[in-house]
Design an enzyme around this catalytic site. Structure first.
Site, PDB file in Angstrom:
ATOM      1  N   CYS A   1       0.829  -1.213   0.000  1.00  0.00           N
ATOM      2  CA  CYS A   1       0.000   0.000   0.000  1.00  0.00           C
ATOM      3  C   CYS A   1       0.861   1.260   0.000  1.00  0.00           C
ATOM      4  CB  CYS A   1      -0.926  -0.019   1.206  1.00  0.00           C
ATOM      5  SG  CYS A   1      -1.954   1.464   1.326  1.00  0.00           S
TER       6      CYS A   1
ATOM      7  N   CYS B   1      -0.401   4.119   2.154  1.00  0.00           N
ATOM      8  CA  CYS B   1      -0.174   3.932   3.601  1.00  0.00           C
ATOM      9  C   CYS B   1       1.294   4.178   3.959  1.00  0.00           C
ATOM     10  CB  CYS B   1      -0.493   2.501   4.039  1.00  0.00           C
ATOM     11  SG  CYS B   1      -1.979   1.792   3.340  1.00  0.00           S
ATOM     12  N   ASP B   2       2.205   3.657   3.159  1.00  0.00           N
ATOM     13  CA  ASP B   2       3.597   3.550   3.612  1.00  0.00           C
ATOM     14  C   ASP B   2       4.615   4.382   2.825  1.00  0.00           C
ATOM     15  OD1 ASP B   2       2.766   1.746   5.557  1.00  0.00           O
ATOM     16  OD2 ASP B   2       2.936   0.043   4.208  1.00  0.00           O
TER      17      ASP B   2
END
Ligand code: NDP
Length: 311
Positions: free
Chosen positions: A135, A138-139
């Site tokens: 992701c 997300c990261d």
């Protein structure tokens, strides 16, 4: 068989937990089955920095635990285990668990999510959250000025590579063939991005370094020339698609060609009394906050539906 439940929620990610909070607060005493990945995809992320309300960020597993406790406070019950078969042909619906126990429910919220497809390399799972991710949203932020690699040749890979180019010093896009599945426009955007390097006809053979407990590089193999070589990497993003967890409902629910639930408006499926929430239906946004929003919608629809049915 025990009493008939008002609502059973399948899945305990953001969608399932939020549906549990809302339906518990509506006094429906929801029963949540946590599924084979309790907590869903957030349970395998580290820091979540884009969920509103947490200016300092929050650990994915902590966020999930908070949601669960919030739902339990209002009377939601959580159970381990997985539904392997669902008889949605008549109401109340009958669900069969792994140990053959049967559960009956007036309504069902399917929040079983979609699991990221992984390469299946020996070190991949061990390094999730330590350099391996599925992701970018997300990261990506954790790899500012670092070397990033994205695997895949579809729209997800192009989108992630473009997004990650904001952070990384370079983004190497590794694809196993020379033909792309991605749309022309997204491919062209990635090709025009000076930070993205394309490494074609190449597969990843290994991810280093488990002993350091973080990603330091990969072993690559060119499938045409047979050349094998190492490359330094800090952030390794796998973008080879997702698999929606809809197997137990395959013959009954309207699913698209890839197995995602087809929405019949709001949170409704083609079956009256069965609702969807989160990534099991959403292939576009796939965010914690959108999954939570979808869980809220499903719970509100359940409440209204039960009311019209006189429960
Ligand atoms: P796709 O199925 O479209 O592409 C998956 C890619 O991963 C393919 O290039 C495939 O290679 C590769 N792949 C699959 N398995 C492996 C493996 N084991 N090892 C190496 N490579 C592998 O998935 P996406 O997630 O990219 O897209 C799914 C859907 O979502 C599509 O319909 C897409 O259009 C849509 N989408 C749309 C977006 C947008 O419009 N903004 C953004 C993201 C997705 P190969 O081609 O060789 O099989």
């Amino acid at each position: 068989m025990n009493s008939i439940h008002n609502v059973v929620i399948l899945g305990s990610g953001c969608a399932g937990n939020t549906a549990a909070i809302y339906s518990a607060r509506a006094n429906l005493a929801p029963l949540v089955f946590e599924g084979h990945e309790p907590g869903g995809q957030l349970s395998i992320t580290t820091e979540v920095e884009n969920f509103p309300g947490f200016p300092e960020g929050i650990h994915g597993p902590q966020l999930i635990e908070n949601m669960k406790q919030q739902a339990q406070r209002f009377g939601a019950t959580y159970r381990h285990g997985r539904v392997v078969h669902a008889d949605l042909g008549r109401r109340p619906f009958t669900l069969t668990l792994e140990d053959d126990e049967k559960i009956q429910t007036r309504t069902l919220i399917i929040a079983t999510g979609a699991s990221a497809r992984w390469l299946g390399l020996p070190n991949e799972q061990k390094l999730i959250g330590r350099g391996v991710s599925s992701c970018a949203t997300c990261d990506g932020f954790f790899y500012r000025g670092k070397k990033i690699m994205v695997i895949g040749g579809g729209d997800s890979a192009m989108e992630e590579a473009n997004f990650l180019s904001r952070f990384g010093s370079e983004v190497a896009l590794v694809h196993r063939s020379a033909a792309f599945r991605s749309s022309k426009i997204m491919l062209e955007r990635a090709q025009a991005n000076p930070k993205i390097v394309f490494i074609m006809n190449t597969v990843v053979e290994d991810i280093y370094d488990v002993s350091k407990n973080e990603v330091t590089g990969v072993k690559l193999r060119n499938v045409q020339t047979g050349e094998v070589y190492d490359r330094e990497v800090d952030g390794f993003f796998v973008a080879i698609g997702h698999i929606p967890n809809t197997k137990p409902f395959a013959s009954q629910l309207d699913l698209d060609a890839d197995g995602y639930v087809i929405s019949h408006g709001g949170a409704r499926t083609n079956i009256t009394g069965v609702f969807h929430a989160g990534d099991v239906q959403d292939r576009t946004y796939r965010q914690a906050i959108t999954a939570s929003g979808a869980g809220c919608m499903a719970a509100i629809e359940v409440e209204r539906f039960l009311e019209t049915e006189g429960h």
